[in-house]
Scaffold this active site. Structure first.
Site, mmCIF file in Angstrom:
data_model
loop_
_atom_site.group_PDB
_atom_site.id
_atom_site.type_symbol
_atom_site.label_atom_id
_atom_site.label_comp_id
_atom_site.label_asym_id
_atom_site.label_seq_id
_atom_site.Cartn_x
_atom_site.Cartn_y
_atom_site.Cartn_z
ATOM 1 N N CYS A 23 -34.152 26.529 17.663
ATOM 2 C CA CYS A 23 -33.510 25.751 18.580
ATOM 3 C C CYS A 23 -33.483 24.395 18.224
ATOM 4 O O CYS A 23 -33.167 24.121 16.981
ATOM 5 C CB CYS A 23 -34.647 26.018 19.757
ATOM 6 N N ARG A 24 -34.002 23.574 19.138
ATOM 7 C CA ARG A 24 -33.650 22.311 18.782
ATOM 8 C C ARG A 24 -34.768 21.456 17.727
ATOM 9 O O ARG A 24 -34.447 21.062 16.885
ATOM 10 C CB ARG A 24 -33.588 21.185 19.961
#
Length: 107
Positions: free
Chosen positions: A65-66
């Site tokens: 993800c981020r």
């Protein structure tokens, strides 16, 4: 669920391993920057809308993800759905960009 660093993931890619990697961010984040891997937002995983990866339950599945938090959450959900080899990419795309710039993962 295991964790892996972006350096370890890159080493596997450089060694020619065929990896299954998914991105669990939102479409707008994916549009800004992505690693060229399939997008399955966390919300879809939480809603059990995972048809595109259903066949990977016994495969090693890397999730990013981020920064690593949403991917860890996604990994926990996937494990409850029977995925047996989930790997969280620590630091997510932020760590990848810091180390390797905009280089894509080729699946």
């Amino acid at each position: 669920m295991r964790n892996i660093t972006v350096e370890e993931l890159k080493a596997k890619l450089d060694a020619g391993e065929k990896l299954h990697v998914i991105d669990v961010r939102e479409p707008n984040e994916y549009a800004e920057a992505n690693l060229g891997v399939p997008l399955i937002p966390l919300g879809k995983i939480q809603a059990m809308q995972i048809d595109e990866i259903e066949n990977l339950k016994d495969e090693e599945l890397f999730i990013h993800c981020r920064s690593g938090k949403r991917s860890a959450t996604a990994g926990m959900f996937l494990e409850t759905m029977g995925f047996t080899n989930v790997v969280n990419v620590e630091g997510g795309i932020l760590a990848w960009q810091e180390k390797f710039g905009s280089e894509k993962i080729v699946n």
